[in-house]
Design a protein around this motif. Structure first.
Motif, PDB file in Angstrom:
ATOM      1  N   THR A 283      25.060   9.998  -1.161  1.00 52.74           N
ATOM      2  CA  THR A 283      23.996  10.488  -2.738  1.00 52.74           C
ATOM      3  C   THR A 283      24.994  11.058  -2.658  1.00 52.74           C
ATOM      4  OG1 THR A 283      23.527  12.671  -1.629  1.00 52.74           O
ATOM      5  CG2 THR A 283      22.029  11.144  -1.561  1.00 52.74           C
ATOM      6  N   TYR A 284      23.977  11.037  -4.705  1.00 49.48           N
ATOM      7  CA  TYR A 284      24.844  11.175  -5.671  1.00 49.48           C
ATOM      8  C   TYR A 284      24.113  12.092  -6.862  1.00 49.48           C
ATOM      9  CZ  TYR A 284      27.359  12.366 -10.445  1.00 49.48           C
ATOM     10  OH  TYR A 284      27.911  12.508 -11.155  1.00 49.48           O
ATOM     11  N   LYS A 285      24.336  13.851  -6.820  1.00 47.09           N
ATOM     12  CA  LYS A 285      23.727  14.273  -7.639  1.00 47.09           C
ATOM     13  C   LYS A 285      23.401  14.432  -9.239  1.00 47.09           C
ATOM     14  CE  LYS A 285      22.087  19.317  -8.018  1.00 47.09           C
ATOM     15  NZ  LYS A 285      22.405  20.555  -7.046  1.00 47.09           N
ATOM     16  N   VAL A 286      22.642  14.092 -10.210  1.00 47.26           N
ATOM     17  CA  VAL A 286      22.980  13.863 -12.030  1.00 47.26           C
ATOM     18  C   VAL A 286      23.535  15.112 -12.156  1.00 47.26           C
ATOM     19  CG1 VAL A 286      22.036  12.782 -14.124  1.00 47.26           C
ATOM     20  CG2 VAL A 286      21.695  11.871 -11.656  1.00 47.26           C
ATOM     21  N   GLN A 287      24.483  15.014 -13.586  1.00 47.46           N
ATOM     22  CA  GLN A 287      25.513  15.876 -14.121  1.00 47.46           C
ATOM     23  C   GLN A 287      25.105  15.474 -15.468  1.00 47.46           C
ATOM     24  OE1 GLN A 287      29.387  15.874 -12.962  1.00 47.46           O
ATOM     25  NE2 GLN A 287      28.682  16.009 -10.745  1.00 47.46           N
ATOM     26  N   LYS A 288      25.262  16.807 -16.051  1.00 50.30           N
ATOM     27  CA  LYS A 288      24.929  16.133 -17.622  1.00 50.30           C
ATOM     28  C   LYS A 288      25.732  15.510 -18.399  1.00 50.30           C
ATOM     29  CE  LYS A 288      24.828  19.396 -21.993  1.00 50.30           C
ATOM     30  NZ  LYS A 288      25.085  20.652 -22.228  1.00 50.30           N
ATOM     31  N   GLY A 289      25.244  14.132 -18.666  1.00 51.47           N
ATOM     32  CA  GLY A 289      26.024  13.521 -19.605  1.00 51.47           C
ATOM     33  C   GLY A 289      25.873  12.313 -18.762  1.00 51.47           C
ATOM     34  N   ASP A 290      25.760  12.219 -17.872  1.00 45.86           N
ATOM     35  CA  ASP A 290      25.792  10.438 -16.689  1.00 45.86           C
ATOM     36  C   ASP A 290      24.715   9.966 -17.090  1.00 45.86           C
ATOM     37  OD1 ASP A 290      27.450  11.343 -15.251  1.00 45.86           O
ATOM     38  OD2 ASP A 290      26.159  12.916 -13.529  1.00 45.86           O
ATOM     39  N   THR A 291      25.102   8.483 -17.071  1.00 44.44           N
ATOM     40  CA  THR A 291      24.197   7.406 -16.772  1.00 44.44           C
ATOM     41  C   THR A 291      24.399   6.606 -16.437  1.00 44.44           C
ATOM     42  OG1 THR A 291      25.614   6.025 -18.769  1.00 44.44           O
ATOM     43  CG2 THR A 291      24.360   7.240 -20.127  1.00 44.44           C
ATOM     44  N   LEU A 292      23.595   5.267 -15.832  1.00 42.23           N
ATOM     45  CA  LEU A 292      23.326   4.487 -14.574  1.00 42.23           C
ATOM     46  C   LEU A 292      24.790   4.187 -14.776  1.00 42.23           C
ATOM     47  CD1 LEU A 292      20.401   3.281 -13.413  1.00 42.23           C
ATOM     48  CD2 LEU A 292      21.202   5.316 -12.349  1.00 42.23           C
ATOM     49  N   MET A 293      25.801   3.609 -15.690  1.00 39.92           N
ATOM     50  CA  MET A 293      26.973   3.083 -16.241  1.00 39.92           C
ATOM     51  C   MET A 293      28.184   4.455 -15.805  1.00 39.92           C
ATOM     52  SD  MET A 293      26.495   0.979 -19.640  1.00 39.92           S
ATOM     53  CE  MET A 293      26.419  -0.888 -19.463  1.00 39.92           C
ATOM     54  N   THR A 294      28.133   5.881 -16.909  1.00 44.86           N
ATOM     55  CA  THR A 294      29.178   5.822 -16.203  1.00 44.86           C
ATOM     56  C   THR A 294      29.368   6.410 -14.321  1.00 44.86           C
ATOM     57  OG1 THR A 294      28.178   8.629 -16.604  1.00 44.86           O
ATOM     58  CG2 THR A 294      29.006   6.815 -18.261  1.00 44.86           C
ATOM     59  N   ILE A 295      28.105   6.692 -13.464  1.00 44.06           N
ATOM     60  CA  ILE A 295      28.272   6.867 -12.449  1.00 44.06           C
ATOM     61  C   ILE A 295      28.421   5.999 -11.826  1.00 44.06           C
ATOM     62  CG2 ILE A 295      26.416   7.359 -10.308  1.00 44.06           C
ATOM     63  CD1 ILE A 295      24.871   8.751 -12.638  1.00 44.06           C
ATOM     64  N   ALA A 296      27.772   4.187 -12.108  1.00 46.84           N
ATOM     65  CA  ALA A 296      29.012   3.278 -11.220  1.00 46.84           C
ATOM     66  C   ALA A 296      30.207   3.496 -11.478  1.00 46.84           C
ATOM     67  CB  ALA A 296      27.906   2.123 -12.065  1.00 46.84           C
ATOM     68  N   GLU A 297      30.669   3.715 -12.697  1.00 48.06           N
ATOM     69  CA  GLU A 297      31.950   3.508 -13.366  1.00 48.06           C
ATOM     70  C   GLU A 297      33.117   4.700 -12.198  1.00 48.06           C
ATOM     71  OE1 GLU A 297      35.854   2.438 -14.513  1.00 48.06           O
ATOM     72  OE2 GLU A 297      33.990   1.471 -14.916  1.00 48.06           O
ATOM     73  N   ARG A 298      32.613   5.490 -12.074  1.00 46.73           N
ATOM     74  CA  ARG A 298      33.263   7.199 -10.999  1.00 46.73           C
ATOM     75  C   ARG A 298      33.022   6.721 -10.164  1.00 46.73           C
ATOM     76  NH1 ARG A 298      29.406  11.552 -12.317  1.00 46.73           N
ATOM     77  NH2 ARG A 298      30.972  10.964 -14.317  1.00 46.73           N
ATOM     78  N   ILE A 299      31.867   5.967  -9.152  1.00 48.58           N
ATOM     79  CA  ILE A 299      31.244   5.793  -7.534  1.00 48.58           C
ATOM     80  C   ILE A 299      32.101   4.146  -7.062  1.00 48.58           C
ATOM     81  CG2 ILE A 299      29.414   5.134  -5.611  1.00 48.58           C
ATOM     82  CD1 ILE A 299      30.275   8.584  -7.267  1.00 48.58           C
ATOM     83  N   TYR A 300      31.841   3.141  -8.196  1.00 48.06           N
ATOM     84  CA  TYR A 300      31.732   2.013  -7.657  1.00 48.06           C
ATOM     85  C   TYR A 300      34.056   1.231  -8.327  1.00 48.06           C
ATOM     86  CZ  TYR A 300      27.572   2.131  -6.079  1.00 48.06           C
ATOM     87  OH  TYR A 300      26.291   2.257  -5.774  1.00 48.06           O
ATOM     88  N   ARG A 301      34.203   2.481  -9.979  1.00 45.41           N
ATOM     89  CA  ARG A 301      34.871   2.032 -10.089  1.00 45.41           C
ATOM     90  C   ARG A 301      34.748   0.510 -11.225  1.00 45.41           C
ATOM     91  NH1 ARG A 301      36.616   4.988  -7.019  1.00 45.41           N
ATOM     92  NH2 ARG A 301      38.906   5.438  -6.455  1.00 45.41           N
ATOM     93  N   ASN A 302      33.202   0.579 -11.807  1.00 46.10           N
ATOM     94  CA  ASN A 302      32.728  -0.998 -11.726  1.00 46.10           C
ATOM     95  C   ASN A 302      31.877  -0.633 -12.860  1.00 46.10           C
ATOM     96  OD1 ASN A 302      32.263  -3.369 -12.895  1.00 46.10           O
ATOM     97  ND2 ASN A 302      32.167  -4.346 -11.182  1.00 46.10           N
ATOM     98  N   ARG A 303      31.685  -0.079 -14.416  1.00 46.11           N
ATOM     99  CA  ARG A 303      30.436  -0.225 -14.733  1.00 46.11           C
ATOM    100  C   ARG A 303      29.217  -0.682 -15.031  1.00 46.11           C
ATOM    101  NH1 ARG A 303      31.140   3.531 -18.998  1.00 46.11           N
ATOM    102  NH2 ARG A 303      29.226   2.472 -20.109  1.00 46.11           N
ATOM    103  N   ASP A 304      29.864  -2.403 -14.560  1.00 48.80           N
ATOM    104  CA  ASP A 304      28.932  -3.325 -14.470  1.00 48.80           C
ATOM    105  C   ASP A 304      28.021  -2.910 -12.840  1.00 48.80           C
ATOM    106  OD1 ASP A 304      29.745  -4.473 -16.575  1.00 48.80           O
ATOM    107  OD2 ASP A 304      30.657  -5.540 -15.998  1.00 48.80           O
TER     108      ASP A 304
END
Length: 135
Positions: free
Chosen positions: A79-100
């Motif tokens: 799981t991932y706990k949403v932080q201030k400023g997060d979007t699904l795109m930024t989370i995908a970039e951080r976790i999967y290294r791919n915004r798409d």
């Protein structure tokens, strides 16, 4: 909660936002993490609950029964706990290294989201299995 772990986690977290030392919410949140296979995280919440209610025999029993299990728990969070400023795109970039791959996150969590473009700080998102890249 019949398998609706994210809903259960969110409800427990809402209680803890209002009452950070609520032993029942801490116990239940620990149980949610245990049900998701995250034994180490479960034990952390159970320890916090025991600090508030040290005579809870059921919780003491859980802690002793899971002590060996904690070392076998997966180290990668599911799981991932949403932080201030997060979007699904930024989370995908951080976790999967791919915004798409934000759609993959949305698909895994759409039952718990009203709008994929509006995340709430503290919201817990599930990370789809097998999609998390190694650090």
């Amino acid at each position: 909660y019949s398998g609706e772990y994210l809903i259960a986690a969110k409800e427990c977290q809402e209680v803890l936002d209002l009452e950070p030392e609520n032993p029942l919410a801490l116990t239940r949140l620990g149980s949610v993490y245990y049900a998701m296979g995250q034994v180490k995280q479960a034990r952390e919440y159970w320890k916090q609950a025991l600090a508030q209610d040290p005579k809870n025999d059921v919780l003491n029993s859980f802690m002793s029964q899971t002590s060996a299990e904690a070392d076998r728990a997966p180290s990668q969070a599911l799981t991932y706990k949403v932080q201030k400023g997060d979007t699904l795109m930024t989370i995908a970039e951080r976790i999967y290294r791919n915004r798409d791959l934000w759609r993959k996150l949305y698909e895994a969590n759409k039952a718990y989201m009203k709008n994929p473009y509006q995340l709430t700080v503290g919201q817990v998102l599930v990370l789809p299995p097998g999609a998390v890249s190694a650090p």
